[in-house]
Write a protein that holds these residues in place. Sequence first.
Motif, PDB file in Angstrom:
ATOM      1  N   ASP A 157       8.396 -53.812  -4.726  1.00  0.00           N
ATOM      2  CA  ASP A 157       7.024 -54.196  -4.432  1.00  0.00           C
ATOM      3  C   ASP A 157       6.765 -55.596  -4.962  1.00  0.00           C
ATOM      4  OD1 ASP A 157       5.075 -52.179  -3.193  1.00  0.00           O
ATOM      5  OD2 ASP A 157       6.183 -50.924  -4.598  1.00  0.00           O
ATOM      6  N   GLY A 189       5.716 -53.310  -0.039  1.00  0.00           N
ATOM      7  CA  GLY A 189       4.386 -53.892   0.163  1.00  0.00           C
ATOM      8  C   GLY A 189       3.940 -54.644  -1.071  1.00  0.00           C
ATOM      9  N   ALA A 210       0.734 -51.423   2.052  1.00  0.00           N
ATOM     10  CA  ALA A 210       2.073 -51.315   2.642  1.00  0.00           C
ATOM     11  C   ALA A 210       1.992 -51.151   4.154  1.00  0.00           C
ATOM     12  CB  ALA A 210       2.828 -50.156   2.012  1.00  0.00           C
TER      13      ALA A 210
END
Length: 291
Positions: A157, A189, A210
């Motif tokens: 992430d 994301g 995301a």
Amino acid sequence: MKTQVYILSAFTHNSNGGNEAGVVLDTDQLEKREMKLIARKLGFSETAFIFSSTSTDFKVRYFTPKEEVDICGHATVAAFSLMNQKGLIDAGNFKIETKAGILNVEVYPNGKVFLEQNKPSFLDVISAQEITNSLCINKEDLIPHFPIQIVSTGLKDIIVPVNNLQVLQEMNPNMDEITNISEKYGVTGYHVFTLETIHNLSTAHCRNFAPLHDIPEESATGTSNAALVCYLTKYNRLMGRQDKQTFSMEQGYTMQKPSEIIIHISNLQGEISSVKVGGYGSNFKMELLEL
């Protein structure tokens, strides 16, 4: 063909909110395309499928509405909370086989479930301009001296630090741009956080985006918050370096799904040696799904 599915919320806060997940226990006859179809029909960010395993206690596979993913914290909490509620397992320690490796799960007598994470990987640092444009905020809205960085304890992430709660809550991201940037860097994301919180005992307030995986925003994310705590331990000197620490993360408030994600970390000679993410699951509901 009808399949029995269970629905629970994981990482609930005072029995409310959390993040819904699907869980399927009767998996013997299911093929990958059928698991993808079940996940798509349920429409939750992840659905967990529990299999028997010859090398561990269980094998778990995780599907978003779009594709299979290696690991999912909230779906694991939901799955083990379900099995505990149904009397299929008691409190104790379990090993699970996942595409992120063999991991430990601990079920507490009070029903709280914790999932072991991989040790953190600190990857690319990304320019502020690229990220702030996609979030429709200004560079001045970021916390100075904190990098925008890809961190992983199982899933990658982009960790984004913003300087106050108002900026985070009023943020209106450009999902197309986040999708493009997520694809460019090969990440799940964005995990955006501020150290300004609603509850005094919380460490950070977070939002997770995301859209690459058809999840515009998620109300509670285990692996993302585990990565965030490792990031804060590295960059925030105020957090200290005790041998064992516990952190509570807030998420889901802009979605009216207040969630609490608890992270335990252990340090050995100044390095993170263990990361666990956990919380409570709600009571389950059962549905029969027509495939």
